[in-house]
Every structure is written in C-alpha cells, then in structure tokens.
Design a protein around this motif. Structure first.
Motif: not given
Length: 241
Positions: A120-124, A151-154
């Motif tokens: 998720v960090d990489q996609v963010k 949504e990614l943070d969630r």
C-alpha cells in the motif's frame, strides 16, 4: 536543479510508476486469489491451520513449585527451577504454556499485514507522484486521486490494527494465566483460558477474511478509476465509479 539530478528524478518517478502499476495489476489480484483460497480452506479443509475442526491447543496445566502439575510426581529438579516429570517432560514452576497454534496463526496474520502495508505504501507513493500541480479548475481527477489515497490510508490503518491484535491477545491471555497460576484449583479459570483461545481462533479466521476483503475493495476502486489516477487532468467527464 541540474540536468543530471533532473534525469535521476525522472528515472525515479518512472520506476515508481512501473512498480505501482505492477502491484495494482499483478500483485494485488494474485494476493486476492491467494487469500481467497486460504479463506475457503479455513472453512472446508481440516488441513488448514485456521479450520475450526482442529484442537484449540489450549494447555491449562499449571506447574506448581512442588513439581506437581496435575500429573505424576516429578523425579528431580533441573537447572533454573525446572523439573522433569515421570513422562520426561520439563515443566517450570508456576508456568502456563503459550498456545502454539495461536502463535502460528498470529505469525501468519502479522506477515500478511506487514506485506499489505508495504504494498500500500508503494501504491500511495505512485499515486501521489502522479498528482498535478495545484491550480484552479478541472480538479475532478485530483479529487478522485484524493479519494483513492484516503481509501489506501484506511487499508493501511486496518492492516496495522490487525497486526497489533497478536500483542493484545497475549496480554489478555497472560491475565487469565496469572489468575490460573494464583488459583489453580478454580476450574473456571482453566475454562476461561480455553474459551479465550477458541475466541481468538475464530477471530484469526475473520482476520484472514478481512485481509482478503481489503485487497479486493482496494483493487476494485483503483481499477475502476485507473484512467483518472494515471491522468487526472485528461478528461473531467468521467465519474468516480
């Protein structure tokens, strides 16, 4: 900036974009299928460590200072207060063993949550770097990007919370075990320990489903809005979904 630094930054952004798209279109779908298979196995296969048919693995035996743990009398003391029973099993005074089955399930869940957090960090980072400069007008695409980032943070926070459940489980279990050691003749503490373990075995299966759902919802949202994520200023006529 000088040309060399600019070129390196451009190369960095290119690699981040390639990595982000690879995760979204290859890694995420693979993880959805992998976690879905694990969820199905947990429900139907006795070989799955998450399956409810397996023993809870609870051992409510308390080893007393006298060397008695509800079984045969111990023959001798070992180093550091340990005693060895007639069966040869080493037992430590006033100790209750951890549930090794739960430890194994927690290890699996923690590993999956940590992997989810890294992805998720990489996609963010990829989506953040595609955001255009701040200016007036035609910001609908940017709003979509912001919604996806939220949504990614969630998802990231949910993965962190699931990762932390193991710590809370051990703390809660330790409180019951301390009561069991203090009052070994009260059967309800042994029953409470067994109920606690069964509850967390159920929660582990639910956590497995939660991780699959996090991957599925996040992937679906990104795929449906990929054109705006890639080029937020290209076209403002498309909706969020």
């Amino acid at each position: 900036m000088d040309k060399n630094t600019t070129a390196k930054l451009d190369d960095f952004r290119k690699k981040i974009t390639e990595a982000g798209e690879h995760i979204v279109f290859h890694v995420f779908p693979t993880k959805i299928l992998e976690m879905h298979e694990a969820v199905q196995a947990a429900a139907s296969s006795a070989n799955s460590p998450f399956n409810a048919s397996q023993s809870s693995g609870t051992d409510a035996t308390v080893c007393s200072p006298s060397g008695e743990d509800g079984g045969p009398k111990k023959r001798k003391r070992e180093d550091e207060g340990a005693v060895r029973g007639a069966t040869g099993r080493i037992c430590y005074p006033e100790a209750v063993s951890a549930n090794q089955r739960l430890v194994g399930l927690h290890t699996f869940i923690k590993r999956e949550c940590e992997e989810l957090g890294v992805l998720v960090d990489q996609v963010k980072l990829w989506i953040t770097l595609t955001m255009p400069k701040i200016e007036d007008g035609d910001n609908f695409g940017v709003e979509i990007q912001t919604e996806v980032l939220s949504e990614l943070d969630r998802v990231h926070q949910s993965a962190y919370n699931l990762r932390d459940l193991a710590r809370q489980d051990h703390l809660d279990r330790a409180k019951i075990c301390s009561k069991l050691i203090k009052y070994p003749n009260i059967e309800d503490y042994a029953v409470a320990l067994k109920e606690h373990d069964e509850k967390h075995l159920y929660m582990a299966r639910e956590n497995l489903t939660d991780i699959r759902n996090l991957y599925a919802v996040m992937t679906d949202l990104i795929h449906k809005n990929i054109s705006k994520i890639r080029a937020p200023k290209a076209n403002n006529s498309m909706g969020l979904y």
